[in-house]
Motif scaffolding. Structure first.
Motif, PDB file in Angstrom:
ATOM      1  N   ALA A   1      57.124  18.825  47.356  1.00  0.00           N
ATOM      2  CA  ALA A   1      56.990  18.822  48.950  1.00  0.00           C
ATOM      3  C   ALA A   1      57.372  20.159  49.379  1.00  0.00           C
ATOM      4  CB  ALA A   1      57.854  17.553  49.540  1.00  0.00           C
ATOM      5  N   VAL A   2      58.191  20.636  48.861  1.00  0.00           N
ATOM      6  CA  VAL A   2      58.725  21.954  49.702  1.00  0.00           C
ATOM      7  C   VAL A   2      57.606  23.249  49.012  1.00  0.00           C
ATOM      8  CG1 VAL A   2      60.384  23.854  49.612  1.00  0.00           C
ATOM      9  CG2 VAL A   2      61.015  21.546  50.006  1.00  0.00           C
ATOM     10  N   ALA A   3      57.433  23.293  47.661  1.00  0.00           N
ATOM     11  CA  ALA A   3      56.744  24.499  47.019  1.00  0.00           C
ATOM     12  C   ALA A   3      55.337  23.958  47.002  1.00  0.00           C
ATOM     13  CB  ALA A   3      57.284  24.947  45.752  1.00  0.00           C
ATOM     14  N   GLY A   4      54.890  22.722  47.169  1.00  0.00           N
ATOM     15  CA  GLY A   4      53.418  22.670  46.970  1.00  0.00           C
ATOM     16  C   GLY A   4      52.346  23.483  47.465  1.00  0.00           C
ATOM     17  N   PRO A   5      52.476  23.650  48.808  1.00  0.00           N
ATOM     18  CA  PRO A   5      51.349  24.755  49.509  1.00  0.00           C
ATOM     19  C   PRO A   5      51.546  25.826  48.878  1.00  0.00           C
ATOM     20  CG  PRO A   5      52.811  23.189  51.264  1.00  0.00           C
ATOM     21  CD  PRO A   5      53.498  23.071  49.846  1.00  0.00           C
ATOM     22  N   TRP A   6      52.769  26.453  48.426  1.00  0.00           N
ATOM     23  CA  TRP A   6      52.607  27.684  47.813  1.00  0.00           C
ATOM     24  C   TRP A   6      52.086  27.738  46.603  1.00  0.00           C
ATOM     25  CZ3 TRP A   6      55.318  29.055  43.128  1.00  0.00           C
ATOM     26  CH2 TRP A   6      55.294  30.338  42.983  1.00  0.00           C
ATOM     27  N   MET A   7      52.199  26.651  45.749  1.00  0.00           N
ATOM     28  CA  MET A   7      51.491  26.581  44.375  1.00  0.00           C
ATOM     29  C   MET A   7      50.156  26.448  44.475  1.00  0.00           C
ATOM     30  SD  MET A   7      54.429  23.920  42.888  1.00  0.00           S
ATOM     31  CE  MET A   7      53.834  23.388  41.515  1.00  0.00           C
ATOM     32  N   LEU A   8      49.725  25.661  45.643  1.00  0.00           N
ATOM     33  CA  LEU A   8      48.320  25.490  45.515  1.00  0.00           C
ATOM     34  C   LEU A   8      47.594  26.624  46.242  1.00  0.00           C
ATOM     35  CD1 LEU A   8      46.120  23.172  45.552  1.00  0.00           C
ATOM     36  CD2 LEU A   8      46.402  22.877  48.168  1.00  0.00           C
ATOM     37  N   THR A   9      48.161  27.493  47.014  1.00  0.00           N
ATOM     38  CA  THR A   9      47.539  28.730  47.533  1.00  0.00           C
ATOM     39  C   THR A   9      47.471  29.743  46.308  1.00  0.00           C
ATOM     40  OG1 THR A   9      48.640  28.453  49.544  1.00  0.00           O
ATOM     41  CG2 THR A   9      47.993  30.701  49.112  1.00  0.00           C
ATOM     42  N   MET A  10      48.506  29.822  45.310  1.00  0.00           N
ATOM     43  CA  MET A  10      48.632  30.884  44.315  1.00  0.00           C
ATOM     44  C   MET A  10      47.353  30.372  43.388  1.00  0.00           C
ATOM     45  SD  MET A  10      51.115  32.949  44.608  1.00  0.00           S
ATOM     46  CE  MET A  10      51.134  33.497  42.731  1.00  0.00           C
ATOM     47  N   LEU A  11      47.090  29.023  43.109  1.00  0.00           N
ATOM     48  CA  LEU A  11      46.258  28.526  42.092  1.00  0.00           C
ATOM     49  C   LEU A  11      44.587  28.851  42.757  1.00  0.00           C
ATOM     50  CD1 LEU A  11      47.806  25.339  40.856  1.00  0.00           C
ATOM     51  CD2 LEU A  11      47.360  27.140  39.604  1.00  0.00           C
ATOM     52  N   VAL A  12      44.610  28.634  44.073  1.00  0.00           N
ATOM     53  CA  VAL A  12      43.409  28.651  44.799  1.00  0.00           C
ATOM     54  C   VAL A  12      43.054  30.155  44.470  1.00  0.00           C
ATOM     55  CG1 VAL A  12      42.018  28.724  46.743  1.00  0.00           C
ATOM     56  CG2 VAL A  12      43.338  26.574  46.264  1.00  0.00           C
ATOM     57  N   GLU A  13      43.920  31.055  44.855  1.00  0.00           N
ATOM     58  CA  GLU A  13      43.523  32.742  44.873  1.00  0.00           C
ATOM     59  C   GLU A  13      43.226  33.011  43.327  1.00  0.00           C
ATOM     60  OE1 GLU A  13      46.842  34.533  46.554  1.00  0.00           O
ATOM     61  OE2 GLU A  13      46.590  33.868  48.588  1.00  0.00           O
ATOM     62  N   TYR A  14      43.862  32.525  42.442  1.00  0.00           N
ATOM     63  CA  TYR A  14      43.542  32.945  41.064  1.00  0.00           C
ATOM     64  C   TYR A  14      42.270  32.283  40.845  1.00  0.00           C
ATOM     65  CZ  TYR A  14      43.605  32.815  35.820  1.00  0.00           C
ATOM     66  OH  TYR A  14      43.434  33.005  34.754  1.00  0.00           O
ATOM     67  N   ILE A  15      42.003  31.210  41.054  1.00  0.00           N
ATOM     68  CA  ILE A  15      40.668  30.522  40.665  1.00  0.00           C
ATOM     69  C   ILE A  15      39.404  31.319  41.505  1.00  0.00           C
ATOM     70  CG2 ILE A  15      38.892  28.472  40.947  1.00  0.00           C
ATOM     71  CD1 ILE A  15      41.720  26.800  40.439  1.00  0.00           C
ATOM     72  N   ARG A  16      39.876  31.642  42.645  1.00  0.00           N
ATOM     73  CA  ARG A  16      38.873  32.560  43.487  1.00  0.00           C
ATOM     74  C   ARG A  16      38.476  33.948  42.724  1.00  0.00           C
ATOM     75  NH1 ARG A  16      39.247  36.569  46.521  1.00  0.00           N
ATOM     76  NH2 ARG A  16      41.798  36.194  46.934  1.00  0.00           N
ATOM     77  N   ARG A  17      39.842  34.570  42.265  1.00  0.00           N
ATOM     78  CA  ARG A  17      39.439  35.806  41.554  1.00  0.00           C
ATOM     79  C   ARG A  17      38.604  35.723  40.261  1.00  0.00           C
ATOM     80  NH1 ARG A  17      45.377  36.826  42.444  1.00  0.00           N
ATOM     81  NH2 ARG A  17      45.570  35.900  40.390  1.00  0.00           N
ATOM     82  N   VAL A  18      39.182  34.649  39.533  1.00  0.00           N
ATOM     83  CA  VAL A  18      38.223  34.335  38.253  1.00  0.00           C
ATOM     84  C   VAL A  18      36.773  34.182  38.616  1.00  0.00           C
ATOM     85  CG1 VAL A  18      38.116  32.796  36.552  1.00  0.00           C
ATOM     86  CG2 VAL A  18      40.104  33.450  37.037  1.00  0.00           C
ATOM     87  N   ILE A  19      36.664  33.396  39.553  1.00  0.00           N
ATOM     88  CA  ILE A  19      35.036  33.153  39.901  1.00  0.00           C
ATOM     89  C   ILE A  19      34.332  34.354  40.409  1.00  0.00           C
ATOM     90  CG2 ILE A  19      33.577  31.700  41.520  1.00  0.00           C
ATOM     91  CD1 ILE A  19      35.483  29.534  41.073  1.00  0.00           C
ATOM     92  N   GLU A  20      35.127  35.181  41.270  1.00  0.00           N
ATOM     93  CA  GLU A  20      34.483  36.433  41.756  1.00  0.00           C
ATOM     94  C   GLU A  20      34.314  37.292  40.807  1.00  0.00           C
ATOM     95  OE1 GLU A  20      36.944  37.733  44.905  1.00  0.00           O
ATOM     96  OE2 GLU A  20      36.101  36.234  46.473  1.00  0.00           O
ATOM     97  N   ALA A  21      35.021  37.116  39.584  1.00  0.00           N
ATOM     98  CA  ALA A  21      34.918  38.430  38.603  1.00  0.00           C
ATOM     99  C   ALA A  21      33.937  37.941  37.344  1.00  0.00           C
ATOM    100  CB  ALA A  21      36.026  38.216  37.747  1.00  0.00           C
ATOM    101  N   ILE A  22      33.188  36.794  37.597  1.00  0.00           N
ATOM    102  CA  ILE A  22      32.021  36.056  36.694  1.00  0.00           C
ATOM    103  C   ILE A  22      30.779  37.007  36.654  1.00  0.00           C
ATOM    104  CG2 ILE A  22      30.408  34.148  36.177  1.00  0.00           C
ATOM    105  CD1 ILE A  22      32.782  32.349  36.935  1.00  0.00           C
ATOM    106  N   PRO A  23      30.298  37.469  37.856  1.00  0.00           N
ATOM    107  CA  PRO A  23      29.239  38.468  37.691  1.00  0.00           C
ATOM    108  C   PRO A  23      29.435  39.719  37.136  1.00  0.00           C
ATOM    109  CG  PRO A  23      29.677  37.104  39.859  1.00  0.00           C
ATOM    110  CD  PRO A  23      30.564  36.826  39.251  1.00  0.00           C
ATOM    111  N   GLY A  24      30.585  40.326  37.150  1.00  0.00           N
ATOM    112  CA  GLY A  24      31.088  41.470  36.576  1.00  0.00           C
ATOM    113  C   GLY A  24      31.036  41.432  35.255  1.00  0.00           C
ATOM    114  N   SER A  25      31.569  40.232  34.851  1.00  0.00           N
ATOM    115  CA  SER A  25      31.614  40.071  33.230  1.00  0.00           C
ATOM    116  C   SER A  25      30.472  39.856  32.513  1.00  0.00           C
ATOM    117  CB  SER A  25      33.019  39.063  33.014  1.00  0.00           C
ATOM    118  OG  SER A  25      32.395  37.803  33.399  1.00  0.00           O
ATOM    119  N   VAL A  26      29.430  39.209  33.168  1.00  0.00           N
ATOM    120  CA  VAL A  26      28.364  38.662  32.491  1.00  0.00           C
ATOM    121  C   VAL A  26      27.366  39.965  32.280  1.00  0.00           C
ATOM    122  CG1 VAL A  26      26.345  37.381  32.598  1.00  0.00           C
ATOM    123  CG2 VAL A  26      28.391  36.352  33.490  1.00  0.00           C
ATOM    124  N   ALA A  27      27.216  40.717  33.182  1.00  0.00           N
ATOM    125  CA  ALA A  27      26.345  41.873  33.190  1.00  0.00           C
ATOM    126  C   ALA A  27      26.861  42.950  31.956  1.00  0.00           C
ATOM    127  CB  ALA A  27      26.230  42.473  34.523  1.00  0.00           C
TER     128      ALA A  27
END
Length: 89
Positions: A63-89
């Motif tokens: 309840a206390v740290a959930g929003p922080w945990m979710l924000t960290m995971l969403v930012e990480y997943i966003r970085r991974v997805i944004e890195a896909i085009p650069g890693s395929v070429a």
């Protein structure tokens, strides 16, 4: 995608897992230690006595740290997805 990139992504994933799970595991560890100490002092050996306080502590941490945990995971997943085009070429 070379082997160094794969190792770096794996290392970042493990670090993210450790950072996100640390508050929950720390709270469960601390409450478990306190309950075990209480049981040793009072000589009450009930298995359910250890489970309920841990569950309540984990829910409180989520309840206390959930929003922080979710924000960290969403930012990480966003970085991974944004890195896909650069890693395929």
């Amino acid at each position: 995608m070379n082997s160094q990139m794969v190792l770096t992504m794996g290392q970042e994933a493990l670090l993210m897992l450790l950072m996100v799970s640390a508050p929950v595991l720390g709270a469960a560890l601390l409450v478990g230690l306190l309950v075990s100490l209480f049981q040793a002092v009072t000589q009450i050996h009930e298995a359910t006595l250890a489970f309920v306080p841990k569950l309540l502590a984990v829910i409180a941490v989520f309840a206390v740290a959930g929003p922080w945990m979710l924000t960290m995971l969403v930012e990480y997943i966003r970085r991974v997805i944004e890195a896909i085009p650069g890693s395929v070429a």
